[in-house]
Structures are given as C-alpha cells and as structure tokens.
Design a protein around this motif. Structure first.
Motif, PDB file in Angstrom:
ATOM      1  N   GLU A 100       1.838  -5.409   7.589  1.00  0.00           N
ATOM      2  CA  GLU A 100       2.559  -5.508   6.317  1.00  0.00           C
ATOM      3  C   GLU A 100       1.568  -5.827   5.205  1.00  0.00           C
ATOM      4  N   VAL A 101       1.793  -5.222   4.041  1.00  0.00           N
ATOM      5  CA  VAL A 101       0.950  -5.494   2.873  1.00  0.00           C
ATOM      6  C   VAL A 101       1.858  -5.814   1.691  1.00  0.00           C
ATOM      7  N   GLU A 102       1.485  -6.847   0.966  1.00  0.00           N
ATOM      8  CA  GLU A 102       2.230  -7.267  -0.229  1.00  0.00           C
ATOM      9  C   GLU A 102       1.621  -6.614  -1.469  1.00  0.00           C
ATOM     10  N   VAL A 103       2.470  -6.104  -2.345  1.00  0.00           N
ATOM     11  CA  VAL A 103       2.014  -5.554  -3.617  1.00  0.00           C
ATOM     12  C   VAL A 103       2.802  -6.199  -4.748  1.00  0.00           C
ATOM     13  N   ASP A 104       2.192  -6.262  -5.925  1.00  0.00           N
ATOM     14  CA  ASP A 104       2.902  -6.821  -7.069  1.00  0.00           C
ATOM     15  C   ASP A 104       2.955  -5.864  -8.256  1.00  0.00           C
ATOM     16  N   ARG A 105       2.532  -4.593  -8.006  1.00  0.00           N
ATOM     17  CA  ARG A 105       2.606  -3.579  -9.059  1.00  0.00           C
ATOM     18  C   ARG A 105       3.013  -2.241  -8.440  1.00  0.00           C
ATOM     19  N   ASP A 112       1.876   0.671  -9.110  1.00  0.00           N
ATOM     20  CA  ASP A 112       0.773   1.587  -8.835  1.00  0.00           C
ATOM     21  C   ASP A 112       0.030   1.273  -7.528  1.00  0.00           C
ATOM     22  N   GLN A 113       0.338   0.141  -6.903  1.00  0.00           N
ATOM     23  CA  GLN A 113      -0.285  -0.192  -5.621  1.00  0.00           C
ATOM     24  C   GLN A 113       0.448   0.433  -4.433  1.00  0.00           C
ATOM     25  N   ILE A 114       1.656   0.923  -4.665  1.00  0.00           N
ATOM     26  CA  ILE A 114       2.489   1.364  -3.551  1.00  0.00           C
ATOM     27  C   ILE A 114       1.887   2.554  -2.819  1.00  0.00           C
ATOM     28  N   GLU A 115       1.520   3.584  -3.530  1.00  0.00           N
ATOM     29  CA  GLU A 115       0.991   4.788  -2.879  1.00  0.00           C
ATOM     30  C   GLU A 115      -0.306   4.522  -2.106  1.00  0.00           C
ATOM     31  N   VAL A 136       0.873   1.548   6.527  1.00  0.00           N
ATOM     32  CA  VAL A 136       1.523   0.265   6.797  1.00  0.00           C
ATOM     33  C   VAL A 136       2.901   0.481   7.435  1.00  0.00           C
ATOM     34  N   ASP A 137       3.360  -0.547   8.123  1.00  0.00           N
ATOM     35  CA  ASP A 137       4.714  -0.529   8.684  1.00  0.00           C
ATOM     36  C   ASP A 137       5.731  -1.102   7.707  1.00  0.00           C
ATOM     37  N   VAL A 138       5.274  -2.121   6.946  1.00  0.00           N
ATOM     38  CA  VAL A 138       6.151  -2.811   6.005  1.00  0.00           C
ATOM     39  C   VAL A 138       5.390  -3.007   4.697  1.00  0.00           C
ATOM     40  N   ILE A 139       6.073  -2.768   3.594  1.00  0.00           N
ATOM     41  CA  ILE A 139       5.477  -3.046   2.289  1.00  0.00           C
ATOM     42  C   ILE A 139       6.361  -4.057   1.571  1.00  0.00           C
ATOM     43  N   MET A 140       5.742  -5.140   1.110  1.00  0.00           N
ATOM     44  CA  MET A 140       6.482  -6.176   0.395  1.00  0.00           C
ATOM     45  C   MET A 140       6.318  -5.986  -1.103  1.00  0.00           C
ATOM     46  N   LEU A 141       7.431  -5.886  -1.801  1.00  0.00           N
ATOM     47  CA  LEU A 141       7.437  -5.794  -3.257  1.00  0.00           C
ATOM     48  C   LEU A 141       7.689  -7.199  -3.787  1.00  0.00           C
ATOM     49  N   ASP A 142       6.638  -7.810  -4.306  1.00  0.00           N
ATOM     50  CA  ASP A 142       6.696  -9.224  -4.653  1.00  0.00           C
ATOM     51  C   ASP A 142       6.941  -9.424  -6.144  1.00  0.00           C
ATOM     52  N   ASN A 143       7.989 -10.165  -6.441  1.00  0.00           N
ATOM     53  CA  ASN A 143       8.335 -10.495  -7.834  1.00  0.00           C
ATOM     54  C   ASN A 143       8.532  -9.260  -8.705  1.00  0.00           C
ATOM     55  N   PHE A 144       9.111  -8.217  -8.148  1.00  0.00           N
ATOM     56  CA  PHE A 144       9.442  -7.008  -8.907  1.00  0.00           C
ATOM     57  C   PHE A 144      10.758  -7.231  -9.651  1.00  0.00           C
ATOM     58  N   SER A 145      10.893  -6.613 -10.809  1.00  0.00           N
ATOM     59  CA  SER A 145      12.180  -6.586 -11.499  1.00  0.00           C
ATOM     60  C   SER A 145      13.145  -5.720 -10.697  1.00  0.00           C
ATOM     61  N   LEU A 146      14.424  -5.804 -11.013  1.00  0.00           N
ATOM     62  CA  LEU A 146      15.407  -4.978 -10.309  1.00  0.00           C
ATOM     63  C   LEU A 146      15.112  -3.492 -10.515  1.00  0.00           C
ATOM     64  N   ASP A 158      12.223  -2.127 -11.112  1.00  0.00           N
ATOM     65  CA  ASP A 158      11.024  -1.757 -10.364  1.00  0.00           C
ATOM     66  C   ASP A 158      11.288  -1.739  -8.855  1.00  0.00           C
ATOM     67  N   LEU A 159      12.183  -2.598  -8.396  1.00  0.00           N
ATOM     68  CA  LEU A 159      12.558  -2.544  -6.983  1.00  0.00           C
ATOM     69  C   LEU A 159      13.205  -1.200  -6.652  1.00  0.00           C
ATOM     70  N   GLU A 160      14.115  -0.759  -7.513  1.00  0.00           N
ATOM     71  CA  GLU A 160      14.756   0.540  -7.300  1.00  0.00           C
ATOM     72  C   GLU A 160      13.728   1.662  -7.301  1.00  0.00           C
ATOM     73  N   ARG A 161      12.805   1.590  -8.246  1.00  0.00           N
ATOM     74  CA  ARG A 161      11.758   2.608  -8.324  1.00  0.00           C
ATOM     75  C   ARG A 161      10.845   2.537  -7.101  1.00  0.00           C
ATOM     76  N   GLY A 162      10.529   1.327  -6.654  1.00  0.00           N
ATOM     77  CA  GLY A 162       9.684   1.163  -5.480  1.00  0.00           C
ATOM     78  C   GLY A 162      10.322   1.732  -4.231  1.00  0.00           C
ATOM     79  N   VAL A 163      11.599   1.473  -4.039  1.00  0.00           N
ATOM     80  CA  VAL A 163      12.317   2.022  -2.883  1.00  0.00           C
ATOM     81  C   VAL A 163      12.283   3.545  -2.921  1.00  0.00           C
TER      82      VAL A 163
END
Length: 286
Positions: free
Chosen positions: A197-202, A204-207, A214-224, A226-231
């Motif tokens: 698992e890797v934690e990201v806070d932006r 642009d780090q997702i890709e 990774v098996d799991v990606i943690m979206l840390d302190n994302f706005s709602l 940005d969470l939708e966009r990240g998913v």
C-alpha cells in the motif's frame, strides 16, 4: 487475534499494577469469609466488547469466582441491562472490580463508536477499519473491539504489510529516486502473499503509484471532490482507502465518493469509555 493467553498476560499486568501487595481496603474492611454477588450492568446503551477480558480479571484474582455472561461480544444492549453475573469471595470480587470495568468500558466504547461508523456508511460498500493509533500494549484488545462493532482491522503491526507513507516518499524524493521505479523495486523484494500500500496526498501522485503495481492506494486528506476524482482515476486497478480527519459526521459523505475502505484513528485514540457499573451485595460466608 485475541487469545486467552494474550488476555491473561494483559490482565495479569493490570492486576499487578492495581494491587501489587494486595487490596489494603478489602483486607481492612471485609471479613475473609464474606461472599459477594454482583452484576455487571449497563448504565447506557451500546455494543459489548471485552466480556472475556472482564471475566479474566475476576478469574485471575481468584479462580473460585464464578462469572456468568448474559451477553456476548458484539451484542447490542440497552441501559439497565445485566451483562454478566459474578459470585465469589467478596475481597477478590471487589479487588478485581476496577480492572474488569476499565477493560469492558473502554472496549465497549470502541465497539459502540465503530458500530456508529459502520451504520453511517451502510449501503455504500465501504468498509470501516482502524489504524495503528492504539494504546501501547492494548492493540489486540482494542482491535478486537473494532471487530465487535462491525469494523475490520488494518495491518496489525509494521511486520504485517508494506505501507509507504508520506515520510517514506519524502526520503525517496530527497534521494532523487523515481517513485514508480522505487515501488516496482519494493514489489520485487516482497513475497507473493504480502500486500503493498502507498499513501498519496495529491491527485498527480496517483498514476505514478499505480504504475508501480500497488495493491492498495491511500488517498490521505483529500477533499470529497478529489476523492471522487481519485476513485475515477484508479478505476478498479487497486483498492482505494480514504484516510485523514474522518469523523462520524463526515464518514457517510466520504463513503459515497466510492472508496473501498475508510480508516479512522478516532475509533481507538479518541473514544469515550462506556458507562458500565458493578452492583455488588456482600453477605456472610455461605
């Protein structure tokens, strides 16, 4: 995870801390042959956790104490409900009382709060999990309580899974290392049973993280938003975990963004112990 051997180790240490040379009050005020009958009673509604832990406090103080559970871990209860009945030598029952209550109150508080989080995300498909923000020495008990409330457990310890957080990534950046290649190298070192698992806070780090495998990606302190966009960006290529400032008031909205897992340290580090009491009657020897 919560074995009898582990319960006994933790409870024995608590008993030794509380009465290192016995209970001076009980020995001064109570006849040695006095008998006590007590009830573990809920003062407020909640979810039970730690009934076996509370029982161990009495058992380890005096094996002759009889504890009869009237509810099981994971059960919901109402104010006034009797959760267990205890009988035995009065000195021993009252000596064990505070330790039994301390464990049952804290664990039931965790289970009750977890159940509220689980209820708040019902129908979304998101799972509620704890973190390593636990009381030192009590992790197994507190994480058992999370499961009693309907939650699931994150990695138990640093030995149980690979999770690269912001400080790990900061070290990589300071060394001029490429994030994707660093993740791929770590993956090659791991056994096939170990998740990464890797934690990201932006955003642009997702890709780059996904490209590392990774098996799991943690979206840390994302706005709602940005969470939708990240998913959407992840698109099922990894499990998506949301974390950071998760509260009972916000967890439902977070779940509706489509994340798979929501982790909250508040389940264990900011919980209020539930109000449980021990009502005892002391009588002459039987």
């Amino acid at each position: 995870m919560l074995t009898t051997a582990h319960i006994d180790r933790v409870v024995a240490a608590a008993l030794a801390e509380d009465a290192p040379w016995g209970d001076a009050t009980g020995e001064a005020f109570l006849p040695a042959d006095a008998h006590a009958a007590a009830q573990l009673t809920a003062r407020e509604a909640g979810v039970l956790a730690g009934i076996d832990v509370a029982g161990a406090a009495f058992r380890l103080t005096d094996p002759s104490i009889q504890v009869t559970a009237r509810a099981a871990d994971g059960d919901s209860f109402t104010a006034g409900q009797v959760l267990a009945e205890i009988e035995g030598p009065a000195r021993a029952v009252l000596q064990a009382e505070r330790i039994a209550l301390n464990f049952a109150q804290r664990m039931s508080g965790i289970a009750t709060l977890t159940r509220a989080f689980v209820d708040a995300v019902e129908g979304t498909g998101a799972r509620i999990t704890d973190t390593r923000k636990t009381t030192p020495g009590l992790r197994a008990l507190e994480r058992h309580a999370v499961r009693c409330g309907g939650g699931v457990n994150h990695r138990f310890s640093l030995s149980d899974g690979v999770m690269a957080k912001d400080n790990h990534l900061a070290v990589l950046r300071s060394q001029g290392l490429d994030l994707t290649e660093a993740i791929r190298t770590a993956r090659e070192r791991l056994g096939h049973m170990t998740r990464l698992e890797v934690e990201v806070d932006r955003i642009d780090q997702i890709e780059p993280v996904l490209a590392g495998g990774v098996d799991v990606i943690m979206l840390d302190n994302f706005s709602l938003a940005d969470l939708e966009r990240g998913v959407e960006i992840v698109g099922g290529r990894a499990i998506v975990e949301a974390s950071g400032n998760v509260t009972l008031e916000t967890v439902g909205d977070i779940a509706r963004t489509g994340v798979d897992v929501i982790s909250s340290g508040a389940l264990t580090h900011s919980v209020r112990s539930l109000d449980l009491g021990l009502d005892a009657t002391v009588s002459a020897a039987r």
